[in-house]
Design a protein around this motif. Structure first.
Motif, PDB file in Angstrom:
ATOM      1  N   THR A 151       4.717   4.681  -2.520  1.00  0.00           N
ATOM      2  CA  THR A 151       4.615   3.223  -2.638  1.00  0.00           C
ATOM      3  C   THR A 151       5.731   2.537  -1.862  1.00  0.00           C
ATOM      4  OG1 THR A 151       3.617   3.455  -4.833  1.00  0.00           O
ATOM      5  CG2 THR A 151       4.522   1.302  -4.267  1.00  0.00           C
ATOM      6  N   LEU A 152       6.945   3.070  -1.941  1.00  0.00           N
ATOM      7  CA  LEU A 152       8.059   2.507  -1.181  1.00  0.00           C
ATOM      8  C   LEU A 152       7.810   2.618   0.325  1.00  0.00           C
ATOM      9  CD1 LEU A 152      11.147   3.834  -3.186  1.00  0.00           C
ATOM     10  CD2 LEU A 152      10.456   1.464  -2.927  1.00  0.00           C
ATOM     11  N   PHE A 153       7.317   3.783   0.743  1.00  0.00           N
ATOM     12  CA  PHE A 153       7.036   3.988   2.167  1.00  0.00           C
ATOM     13  C   PHE A 153       6.022   2.967   2.669  1.00  0.00           C
ATOM     14  CE2 PHE A 153       4.280   5.876   5.397  1.00  0.00           C
ATOM     15  CZ  PHE A 153       5.201   6.194   6.385  1.00  0.00           C
ATOM     16  N   ARG A 154       4.952   2.766   1.913  1.00  0.00           N
ATOM     17  CA  ARG A 154       3.928   1.812   2.335  1.00  0.00           C
ATOM     18  C   ARG A 154       4.478   0.391   2.356  1.00  0.00           C
ATOM     19  NH1 ARG A 154      -1.317   2.749  -1.180  1.00  0.00           N
ATOM     20  NH2 ARG A 154      -2.010   1.060   0.188  1.00  0.00           N
ATOM     21  N   SER A 155       5.329   0.056   1.385  1.00  0.00           N
ATOM     22  CA  SER A 155       5.907  -1.292   1.361  1.00  0.00           C
ATOM     23  C   SER A 155       6.800  -1.521   2.575  1.00  0.00           C
ATOM     24  CB  SER A 155       6.700  -1.487   0.068  1.00  0.00           C
ATOM     25  OG  SER A 155       7.293  -2.765   0.028  1.00  0.00           O
ATOM     26  N   LEU A 156       7.598  -0.507   2.920  1.00  0.00           N
ATOM     27  CA  LEU A 156       8.497  -0.655   4.062  1.00  0.00           C
ATOM     28  C   LEU A 156       7.731  -0.791   5.372  1.00  0.00           C
ATOM     29  CD1 LEU A 156      11.206   1.995   3.071  1.00  0.00           C
ATOM     30  CD2 LEU A 156      11.486  -0.487   3.076  1.00  0.00           C
ATOM     31  N   THR A 157       6.654  -0.024   5.504  1.00  0.00           N
ATOM     32  CA  THR A 157       5.898  -0.062   6.760  1.00  0.00           C
ATOM     33  C   THR A 157       4.973  -1.272   6.843  1.00  0.00           C
ATOM     34  OG1 THR A 157       4.238   1.397   5.756  1.00  0.00           O
ATOM     35  CG2 THR A 157       5.988   2.434   7.060  1.00  0.00           C
ATOM     36  N   ASP A 158       4.402  -1.679   5.714  1.00  0.00           N
ATOM     37  CA  ASP A 158       3.457  -2.797   5.727  1.00  0.00           C
ATOM     38  C   ASP A 158       4.149  -4.150   5.763  1.00  0.00           C
ATOM     39  OD1 ASP A 158       1.530  -0.866   5.584  1.00  0.00           O
ATOM     40  OD2 ASP A 158       1.048  -1.189   3.470  1.00  0.00           O
ATOM     41  N   CYS A 159       5.277  -4.262   5.055  1.00  0.00           N
ATOM     42  CA  CYS A 159       5.966  -5.558   4.945  1.00  0.00           C
ATOM     43  C   CYS A 159       7.070  -5.726   5.980  1.00  0.00           C
ATOM     44  CB  CYS A 159       6.540  -5.734   3.541  1.00  0.00           C
ATOM     45  SG  CYS A 159       5.304  -5.660   2.224  1.00  0.00           S
ATOM     46  N   GLY A 160       7.433  -4.663   6.679  1.00  0.00           N
ATOM     47  CA  GLY A 160       8.476  -4.778   7.686  1.00  0.00           C
ATOM     48  C   GLY A 160       9.853  -5.011   7.117  1.00  0.00           C
ATOM     49  N   GLU A 161      10.099  -4.571   5.883  1.00  0.00           N
ATOM     50  CA  GLU A 161      11.415  -4.770   5.258  1.00  0.00           C
ATOM     51  C   GLU A 161      12.413  -3.766   5.813  1.00  0.00           C
ATOM     52  OE1 GLU A 161       9.701  -6.358   0.964  1.00  0.00           O
ATOM     53  OE2 GLU A 161       9.939  -4.216   1.350  1.00  0.00           O
ATOM     54  N   ARG A 162      13.646  -4.212   6.002  1.00  0.00           N
ATOM     55  CA  ARG A 162      14.672  -3.366   6.605  1.00  0.00           C
ATOM     56  C   ARG A 162      15.371  -2.480   5.577  1.00  0.00           C
ATOM     57  NH1 ARG A 162      16.210  -4.388  11.637  1.00  0.00           N
ATOM     58  NH2 ARG A 162      18.300  -3.567  11.220  1.00  0.00           N
ATOM     59  N   THR A 163      15.349  -2.860   4.310  1.00  0.00           N
ATOM     60  CA  THR A 163      15.997  -2.063   3.269  1.00  0.00           C
ATOM     61  C   THR A 163      14.996  -1.795   2.156  1.00  0.00           C
ATOM     62  OG1 THR A 163      16.794  -3.969   1.989  1.00  0.00           O
ATOM     63  CG2 THR A 163      18.201  -3.185   3.784  1.00  0.00           C
ATOM     64  N   VAL A 164      15.341  -0.829   1.288  1.00  0.00           N
ATOM     65  CA  VAL A 164      14.425  -0.458   0.206  1.00  0.00           C
ATOM     66  C   VAL A 164      14.612  -1.323  -1.037  1.00  0.00           C
ATOM     67  CG1 VAL A 164      14.338   1.928   0.996  1.00  0.00           C
ATOM     68  CG2 VAL A 164      15.995   1.284  -0.772  1.00  0.00           C
ATOM     69  N   LEU A 165      15.712  -2.062  -1.129  1.00  0.00           N
ATOM     70  CA  LEU A 165      15.973  -2.823  -2.359  1.00  0.00           C
ATOM     71  C   LEU A 165      14.917  -3.884  -2.660  1.00  0.00           C
ATOM     72  CD1 LEU A 165      19.861  -3.253  -2.570  1.00  0.00           C
ATOM     73  CD2 LEU A 165      18.359  -1.674  -3.786  1.00  0.00           C
ATOM     74  N   PRO A 166      14.397  -4.629  -1.676  1.00  0.00           N
ATOM     75  CA  PRO A 166      13.328  -5.582  -2.024  1.00  0.00           C
ATOM     76  C   PRO A 166      12.112  -4.908  -2.632  1.00  0.00           C
ATOM     77  CG  PRO A 166      14.262  -6.118   0.122  1.00  0.00           C
ATOM     78  CD  PRO A 166      14.834  -4.800  -0.265  1.00  0.00           C
ATOM     79  N   ALA A 167      11.706  -3.765  -2.082  1.00  0.00           N
ATOM     80  CA  ALA A 167      10.557  -3.045  -2.645  1.00  0.00           C
ATOM     81  C   ALA A 167      10.889  -2.491  -4.020  1.00  0.00           C
ATOM     82  CB  ALA A 167      10.139  -1.920  -1.707  1.00  0.00           C
ATOM     83  N   LEU A 168      12.097  -1.958  -4.193  1.00  0.00           N
ATOM     84  CA  LEU A 168      12.496  -1.449  -5.499  1.00  0.00           C
ATOM     85  C   LEU A 168      12.566  -2.568  -6.528  1.00  0.00           C
ATOM     86  CD1 LEU A 168      15.306   1.106  -4.584  1.00  0.00           C
ATOM     87  CD2 LEU A 168      13.097   1.623  -5.602  1.00  0.00           C
ATOM     88  N   SER A 169      12.983  -3.740  -6.103  1.00  0.00           N
ATOM     89  CA  SER A 169      13.091  -4.870  -7.034  1.00  0.00           C
ATOM     90  C   SER A 169      11.724  -5.299  -7.546  1.00  0.00           C
ATOM     91  CB  SER A 169      13.786  -6.053  -6.355  1.00  0.00           C
ATOM     92  OG  SER A 169      15.110  -5.711  -5.994  1.00  0.00           O
ATOM     93  N   ARG A 170      10.679  -5.075  -6.755  1.00  0.00           N
ATOM     94  CA  ARG A 170       9.334  -5.375  -7.238  1.00  0.00           C
ATOM     95  C   ARG A 170       8.855  -4.340  -8.252  1.00  0.00           C
ATOM     96  NH1 ARG A 170       8.807  -6.908  -1.738  1.00  0.00           N
ATOM     97  NH2 ARG A 170       7.961  -4.857  -1.173  1.00  0.00           N
ATOM     98  N   MET A 171       9.410  -3.148  -8.202  1.00  0.00           N
ATOM     99  CA  MET A 171       9.042  -2.098  -9.153  1.00  0.00           C
ATOM    100  C   MET A 171       9.863  -2.164 -10.433  1.00  0.00           C
ATOM    101  SD  MET A 171       8.680   1.310  -6.833  1.00  0.00           S
ATOM    102  CE  MET A 171       7.516   1.445  -5.489  1.00  0.00           C
TER     103      MET A 171
END
Length: 403
Positions: A151-171
């Motif tokens: 899920t983190l991998f898909r968020s980083l590739t789909d949303c273009g986020e530079r760090t993992v914290l935004p995706a982790l914050s959604r989880m």
């Protein structure tokens, strides 16, 4: 695609029915336990691709309740249909408590692990920046599950986020307790025996008393007069906090009226017995559906993720709530915090650690949670020189910077 839903008391009969009626290519979409005519039934939704496009009326979901089969010997038991590698690895095929035994859960967990092993080599990690790959590698060492990493991998590739914290914050949501972000004023801690509920209740009450010294704070023992309630009463008296015992709806109304317009109460619920549910307990006390009641899970990361998911399924109530993490100082890693938050969709509200009763519980903040996961740093402490089994402080700091 044909979608059908099957219900039955026996998981094996459902799986055999799916295989016989929909074929070996059927994919399990969801699994849950439902109540029908006062009985608990396992409900599985399955789908299969049609060779020809079916009419729109055939696409409607059908619910089939399978009649109970006559008892047979052990040799005639149905065996589960084998899952194909194409099955969605994110589908929670067997929920904790839904299977007839631990053997079913182990079998499906093994199938899921095999599917993730097939998928991982196909992930294009070269699409990630070096700092992103470093953070994901660290989380994997910390015990974060493959499904969460995907899920983190898909968020980083789909949303273009530079760090993992935004995706982790959604989880991993954060909702501090005690704080005025909670509209409820009676906070019940539930969970298995030994989870640290008694200590957490006292620590929360003391924290609220420090924040608002002029407002009433009460601790309460619910349901019975167990040994834990005697200890809770004793420590409350030593701390100068009002103690109440609540064993009936009348006593709960008395507790609620005693709080006035601004008082708070923190209560401990003993562990469930047999086939009880938390909602049944709350209804018996007149607390179910009350707008002023929140129910929080007291969990410790020293347990495996599968066990914590099972606890969460058993103790979850139909009321606002969160996760209070306890005994953090006894854990060797903290990837479980991400796994459980992603699985049960509850925010983290408080972090508790250490043997001392006072000032060892902290209202959760995002900074505290990420420092705990990436640096093994407890709230209010400086970073430790090393992490158990994880190398040096420098490697943890590098992972934190990457995140």
């Amino acid at each position: 695609m044909r979608v059908r839903t099957f219900r039955d008391k026996n998981m094996a009969r459902i799986l055999a029915r799916i295989k016989s009626e929909m074929g070996p290519d059927a994919v399990i979409l969801s699994n849950q336990t439902v109540r029908e005519n006062g009985q608990c039934l396992c409900e599985i939704m399955a789908a299969v691709e049609s060779v020809e496009e079916a009419p729109k009326t055939a696409a409607r979901e059908k619910v089939l309740t399978i009649p109970a089969a006559p008892a047979k010997g052990n040799g005639a038991r149905n065996r589960p249909a084998a899952a194909r590698p194409e099955t969605d690895p994110m589908a929670d095929m067997i929920l904790p408590g839904a299977a007839s035994g631990d053997g079913w859960r182990r079998e499906w967990d093994e199938i899921r692990d095999h599917m993730m092993a097939l998928l991982k080599p196909g992930l294009k990690f070269d699409r990630l920046e070096p700092r992103q790959r470093l953070a994901l590698q660290y989380l994997e060492r910390e015990g974060v599950e493959d499904a969460v990493l995907l899920t983190l991998f898909r968020s980083l590739t789909d949303c273009g986020e530079r760090t993992v914290l935004p995706a982790l914050s959604r989880m991993v949501g954060i909702k501090p307790l005690p704080s005025d972000s909670w509209g409820q004023r009676v906070h019940v801690l539930v969970g298995p025996s030994g989870a640290g509920k008694t200590t957490a209740v006292l620590r929360l009450a003391l924290a609220r008393k420090r924040q608002h010294p002029n407002t009433p704070v009460t601790v309460a023992a619910l349901w019975d007069g167990s040994t834990g309630s005697a200890m809770l009463k004793r420590y409350a008296e030593l701390s100068g906090i009002t103690f109440r015992s609540v064993t009936s709806p009348e006593e709960f109304r008395t507790l609620w009226e005693s709080l006035g317009p601004s008082g708070w109460a923190f209560a401990e619920m003993p562990c469930l017995r047999g086939e009880e549910s938390m909602d049944q307990r709350l209804r018996a006390l007149g607390m179910a559906g009350h707008p002023g009641v929140a129910v929080h899970l007291a969990l410790s990361p020293i347990c495996a993720t599968a066990q914590l998911r099972s606890f969460a399924a058993r103790y979850r109530a139909s009321a606002p709530g969160s996760i209070v993490w306890t005994k953090l100082d006894e854990a060797c890693n903290f990837g479980t915090l991400i796994n459980v938050a992603h699985a049960v969709d509850l925010p983290v509200s408080a972090l508790s650690h250490g043997p001392e009763l006072n000032r060892n519980l902290t209202t959760a903040t995002a900074t505290d949670v990420w420092k705990l996961i990436f640096k093994h740093q407890f709230p209010g402490e400086t970073a430790r020189d090393s992490q158990p089994g994880r190398g040096t402080k420098q490697s943890a700091t590098t992972a934190k910077s990457a995140a």
